[in-house]
Design a protein around this motif. Structure first.
Motif, PDB file in Angstrom:
ATOM      1  N   CYS A  81      10.766 -13.658   7.968  1.00  0.00           N
ATOM      2  CA  CYS A  81      11.158 -12.611   7.263  1.00  0.00           C
ATOM      3  C   CYS A  81      11.887 -11.451   8.140  1.00  0.00           C
ATOM      4  O   CYS A  81      11.954 -11.366   9.103  1.00  0.00           O
ATOM      5  CB  CYS A  81      10.087 -11.865   6.355  1.00  0.00           C
ATOM      6  SG  CYS A  81       8.859 -10.938   7.622  1.00  0.00           S
ATOM      7  N   THR A  91       5.614 -14.010   9.428  1.00  0.00           N
ATOM      8  CA  THR A  91       4.537 -13.500   8.873  1.00  0.00           C
ATOM      9  C   THR A  91       3.698 -14.492   8.325  1.00  0.00           C
ATOM     10  O   THR A  91       4.148 -15.778   7.975  1.00  0.00           O
ATOM     11  CB  THR A  91       4.683 -12.688   7.449  1.00  0.00           C
ATOM     12  OG1 THR A  91       3.886 -12.202   6.960  1.00  0.00           O
ATOM     13  CG2 THR A  91       5.847 -13.457   6.761  1.00  0.00           C
ATOM     14  N   ASP A 108       3.523  -9.859   3.815  1.00  0.00           N
ATOM     15  CA  ASP A 108       4.998  -9.213   3.893  1.00  0.00           C
ATOM     16  C   ASP A 108       5.858 -10.040   2.792  1.00  0.00           C
ATOM     17  O   ASP A 108       5.115 -10.749   1.892  1.00  0.00           O
ATOM     18  CB  ASP A 108       5.514  -9.736   5.217  1.00  0.00           C
ATOM     19  CG  ASP A 108       6.465  -8.566   5.812  1.00  0.00           C
ATOM     20  OD1 ASP A 108       7.560  -8.164   4.925  1.00  0.00           O
ATOM     21  OD2 ASP A 108       6.594  -8.278   6.734  1.00  0.00           O
TER      22      ASP A 108
END
Length: 325
Positions: A81, A91, A108
């Motif tokens: 991410c 994540t 996330d």
């Protein structure tokens, strides 16, 4: 936040403050984004399973990331991410298959989820079960990973042109230009390294998912799972190639820095050699001897000055002739 998706792609927000009595029958996906304790308990009450917590997602052992319990399949994958930023991160996202539903727990917001939810209603045949939905979601995640590698390639090509590109004649690079570019190389390496780690995690998850009975029972899902695995393998090889290019760019940048530093040192070395003969002449006539014929000569001083100038000019043009300047 809990968002439930119907089989037609319609989203329904579920609140833990005023929870529904039961889940609608057409719900195929429950997406939990940064869930709190109340939301965990709510979903656990609906499905009768233990929802993985943030601490559970941090476990790196395969037995903690891929397992089956209470007729539910638990999988944890590491996704990239913030790829467009200068600080990409990994994540951990949990995928749970149970009772025909898919439950995702994430802390996330990987872009692949937004891409998937935007195109969920256009999936051929629809997402009627959690098994079909999770394979399609992994397909989108892998496509997004390929896009991240394309971003990395474009950035590396641009950086390579800046480092090795032609410059106007006589124009020098700004001070510390290459040193600054080393930081960009490190940033691109971080992105590719995170992507390779994500691909390794996805490869393990897809291998495990392929063995799930509900996947084996559906021919289309089984074939899609096999195709995604091949794509992951191809992307892993491509990521290794990009990593090699970054290593070359790093080594070449360091080499150019050494060349520039050697050029500076060469200038000082030549300057020292050029001024060595005049220093010798000046030292000779600086000796305190009583009998030095030139000391009594009216043209002694001009002769010494001319001798020092000539002794400096001759080495300079000699170096020019040899091509050392």
């Amino acid at each position: 936040m809990i968002t439930a998706y119907r089989d037609n792609g319609e989203a329904v927000v579920i609140s833990a403050v005023k929870p529904p009595v039961s889940l609608p029958s057409d719900i195929v996906w429950i997406d939990m984004l940064r869930p709190d304790k109340a939301e965990d308990l709510l979903v656990e009450g609906f499905l009768g399973i233990d929802v993985p917590t943030r601490d559970d997602l941090k476990d790196i052992e395969p037995s903690s990331r891929l397992y089956t319990a209470k007729d539910a399949v638990f999988m944890t994958a590491s996704l990239v991410c913030k790829a467009e930023s200068g600080q990409p991160e990994l994540t951990d996202v949990a995928f749970v298959l149970t009772k025909g539903l898919l439950i995702t727990i994430r802390y996330d917001e990987p872009k692949a989820f937004d891409l998937f939810t935007a195109a969920m209603h256009r999936i051929p045949g629809g997402c009627t079960t959690g098994t079909v939905l999770v394979t399609r979601l992994f397909e989108t995640i892998v496509d997004r990973t390929a896009e991240i590698l394309e971003i990395a390639v474009a950035r590396i090509d641009g950086l390579s042109l800046q480092v090795f590109g032609d410059r106007p004649a006589g124009k020098r690079r700004p001070p510390h230009f290459l040193e600054a570019k080393l930081m960009d190389v490190a940033s691109h390496h971080r992105l590719v390294a995170k992507t390779r780690d994500s691909l390794a995690s996805l490869s393990r998850v897809l291998t495990f998912l392929y063995t799930v009975p509900t996947v084996q029972e559906n021919k289309d899902t089984k074939e899609l799972c096999r195709t995604i695995s091949r794509d992951i393998q191809s992307l892993s090889e491509h990521a290794s190639f990009i990593s090699g290019n970054i290593t070359f760019l790093l080594d070449a940048s360091l080499g150019l820095i050494n060349v520039e530093q050697n050029a500076i040192i060469k200038i000082f070395s030549i300057a020292a050699v050029v001024f060595l003969p005049p220093t010798l002449v000046a030292s000779l006539y600086g000796m305190n001897f009583d009998f030095m014929p030139e000391l009594k000569w009216a043209y002694g001083y001009p002769m010494a000055v001319v001798g020092m100038v000539i002794s400096a000019i001759v080495p300079y043009y000699f170096f020019r002739w040899k091509g050392w300047l």
